[in-house]
Design a protein around this motif. Structure first.
Motif, PDB file in Angstrom:
ATOM      1  N   GLU A  82       0.819  -1.204   0.000  1.00  0.00           N
ATOM      2  CA  GLU A  82       0.000   0.000   0.000  1.00  0.00           C
ATOM      3  C   GLU A  82       0.855   1.256   0.000  1.00  0.00           C
ATOM      4  O   GLU A  82       1.860   1.337   0.688  1.00  0.00           O
ATOM      5  CB  GLU A  82      -0.923   0.047   1.229  1.00  0.00           C
ATOM      6  N   CYS A  83       0.413   2.233  -0.781  1.00  0.00           N
ATOM      7  CA  CYS A  83       0.993   3.571  -0.786  1.00  0.00           C
ATOM      8  C   CYS A  83      -0.143   4.573  -0.625  1.00  0.00           C
ATOM      9  O   CYS A  83      -1.244   4.350  -1.135  1.00  0.00           O
ATOM     10  CB  CYS A  83       1.691   3.878  -2.108  1.00  0.00           C
ATOM     11  N   PHE A  84       0.128   5.646   0.069  1.00  0.00           N
ATOM     12  CA  PHE A  84      -0.842   6.725   0.226  1.00  0.00           C
ATOM     13  C   PHE A  84      -0.231   7.966  -0.407  1.00  0.00           C
ATOM     14  O   PHE A  84       0.912   8.319  -0.115  1.00  0.00           O
ATOM     15  CB  PHE A  84      -1.129   6.984   1.709  1.00  0.00           C
ATOM     16  N   LYS A  85      -0.987   8.589  -1.300  1.00  0.00           N
ATOM     17  CA  LYS A  85      -0.502   9.762  -2.022  1.00  0.00           C
ATOM     18  C   LYS A  85      -1.544  10.873  -1.952  1.00  0.00           C
ATOM     19  O   LYS A  85      -2.727  10.612  -1.721  1.00  0.00           O
ATOM     20  CB  LYS A  85      -0.235   9.425  -3.495  1.00  0.00           C
ATOM     21  N   ILE A  86      -1.083  12.091  -2.176  1.00  0.00           N
ATOM     22  CA  ILE A  86      -2.006  13.211  -2.328  1.00  0.00           C
ATOM     23  C   ILE A  86      -1.776  13.834  -3.695  1.00  0.00           C
ATOM     24  O   ILE A  86      -0.640  13.950  -4.157  1.00  0.00           O
ATOM     25  CB  ILE A  86      -1.860  14.264  -1.214  1.00  0.00           C
ATOM     26  N   VAL A  87      -2.872  14.184  -4.333  1.00  0.00           N
ATOM     27  CA  VAL A  87      -2.841  14.895  -5.605  1.00  0.00           C
ATOM     28  C   VAL A  87      -3.180  16.339  -5.259  1.00  0.00           C
ATOM     29  O   VAL A  87      -4.262  16.624  -4.743  1.00  0.00           O
ATOM     30  CB  VAL A  87      -3.864  14.310  -6.599  1.00  0.00           C
ATOM     31  N   LEU A  88      -2.254  17.236  -5.533  1.00  0.00           N
ATOM     32  CA  LEU A  88      -2.408  18.637  -5.167  1.00  0.00           C
ATOM     33  C   LEU A  88      -2.989  19.416  -6.337  1.00  0.00           C
ATOM     34  O   LEU A  88      -2.536  19.258  -7.479  1.00  0.00           O
ATOM     35  CB  LEU A  88      -1.050  19.195  -4.745  1.00  0.00           C
ATOM     36  N   LEU A  89      -3.974  20.250  -6.040  1.00  0.00           N
ATOM     37  CA  LEU A  89      -4.724  20.958  -7.077  1.00  0.00           C
ATOM     38  C   LEU A  89      -4.663  22.462  -6.905  1.00  0.00           C
ATOM     39  O   LEU A  89      -4.595  22.967  -5.778  1.00  0.00           O
ATOM     40  CB  LEU A  89      -6.191  20.520  -7.042  1.00  0.00           C
ATOM     41  N   VAL A 107      -4.844  24.571  -3.256  1.00  0.00           N
ATOM     42  CA  VAL A 107      -6.125  24.985  -2.665  1.00  0.00           C
ATOM     43  C   VAL A 107      -7.059  23.793  -2.508  1.00  0.00           C
ATOM     44  O   VAL A 107      -8.093  23.883  -1.863  1.00  0.00           O
ATOM     45  CB  VAL A 107      -6.811  26.112  -3.470  1.00  0.00           C
ATOM     46  N   GLY A 108      -6.681  22.692  -3.123  1.00  0.00           N
ATOM     47  CA  GLY A 108      -7.470  21.474  -3.011  1.00  0.00           C
ATOM     48  C   GLY A 108      -6.576  20.266  -3.153  1.00  0.00           C
ATOM     49  O   GLY A 108      -5.419  20.365  -3.584  1.00  0.00           O
ATOM     50  N   MET A 109      -7.131  19.113  -2.766  1.00  0.00           N
ATOM     51  CA  MET A 109      -6.374  17.874  -2.910  1.00  0.00           C
ATOM     52  C   MET A 109      -7.312  16.689  -3.049  1.00  0.00           C
ATOM     53  O   MET A 109      -8.467  16.744  -2.638  1.00  0.00           O
ATOM     54  CB  MET A 109      -5.411  17.664  -1.745  1.00  0.00           C
ATOM     55  N   ILE A 110      -6.778  15.664  -3.647  1.00  0.00           N
ATOM     56  CA  ILE A 110      -7.448  14.370  -3.732  1.00  0.00           C
ATOM     57  C   ILE A 110      -6.532  13.384  -3.020  1.00  0.00           C
ATOM     58  O   ILE A 110      -5.333  13.309  -3.326  1.00  0.00           O
ATOM     59  CB  ILE A 110      -7.678  13.942  -5.195  1.00  0.00           C
ATOM     60  N   LEU A 111      -7.089  12.684  -2.066  1.00  0.00           N
ATOM     61  CA  LEU A 111      -6.355  11.639  -1.367  1.00  0.00           C
ATOM     62  C   LEU A 111      -6.456  10.378  -2.203  1.00  0.00           C
ATOM     63  O   LEU A 111      -7.485  10.129  -2.839  1.00  0.00           O
ATOM     64  CB  LEU A 111      -6.959  11.391   0.011  1.00  0.00           C
ATOM     65  N   THR A 112      -5.438   9.575  -2.199  1.00  0.00           N
ATOM     66  CA  THR A 112      -5.515   8.323  -2.938  1.00  0.00           C
ATOM     67  C   THR A 112      -4.586   7.283  -2.321  1.00  0.00           C
ATOM     68  O   THR A 112      -3.536   7.622  -1.790  1.00  0.00           O
ATOM     69  CB  THR A 112      -5.186   8.521  -4.437  1.00  0.00           C
ATOM     70  N   HIS A 113      -5.028   6.058  -2.351  1.00  0.00           N
ATOM     71  CA  HIS A 113      -4.160   4.952  -1.967  1.00  0.00           C
ATOM     72  C   HIS A 113      -4.622   3.714  -2.707  1.00  0.00           C
ATOM     73  O   HIS A 113      -5.695   3.680  -3.298  1.00  0.00           O
ATOM     74  CB  HIS A 113      -4.126   4.755  -0.449  1.00  0.00           C
TER      75      HIS A 113
END
Length: 156
Positions: A54-61, A98-104
């Motif tokens: 498992e990896c946890f990442k954030i997509v920064l927007l 200003v926003g993000m999407i969490l993903t794993h």
């Protein structure tokens, strides 16, 4: 002891944070749905490891929901990974997101979020509200490219 002698005897560490871009803003991918977010994230995931751990990442927007970048927060084992909320927001603030999407990813292929997945999502969303950084979604990916969207399922 005067101030001058303290300054000469004491050395302090310098802290530097760095954010650099490789693409022009005009070329950044715009996120308009969970489907196109999942597709962009999956295309950029390391396929050699998506079924391994498992990896946890954030997509920064940015304010137009364009992807400024992706940051890997943690890498764990087969069934989980540790997520440090402070690290997430240090990166988000430094990148002026200003926003993000969490993903794993779920190496097992299951799309069902665990209670730990739900809990960390609530915690990150709450911290984001305090800092005016929106958590737009949390996407779980499987090794085959299937995805689960917290936003689509009303869990956000």
């Amino acid at each position: 002891m005067n101030t001058k002698s303290i300054a000469m005897e004491t050395q302090l560490n310098e802290i530097k944070l760095r954010y650099s871009t490789r693409q022009k803003a005009a070329d950044w991918i715009k996120i308009s749905s969970s489907a196109n977010a999942a597709e962009a994230i999956f295309k950029n995931w390391d396929k050699d490891h998506i079924a391994t751990f498992e990896c946890f990442k954030i997509v920064l927007l940015n304010n137009s929901n364009q992807i400024k970048g992706v940051f890997q927060v943690s890498q764990g084992g087969i069934t989980g990974t540790v997520v440090d909320v402070r690290l997430i927001f240090a990166v988000a603030l430094k990148s002026l997101a200003v926003g993000m999407i969490l993903t794993h990813n779920h190496p097992s292929g299951t799309l069902k979020p665990s209670e730990a997945d739900k809990s960390i999502t609530r915690k990150i969303k709450s911290a984001g509200e305090f800092l005016d950084i929106k958590v737009l979604d949390h996407i779980i990916l499987t090794p085959t490219g299937q995805y689960f969207s917290f936003a689509d399922e009303g869990l956000l």
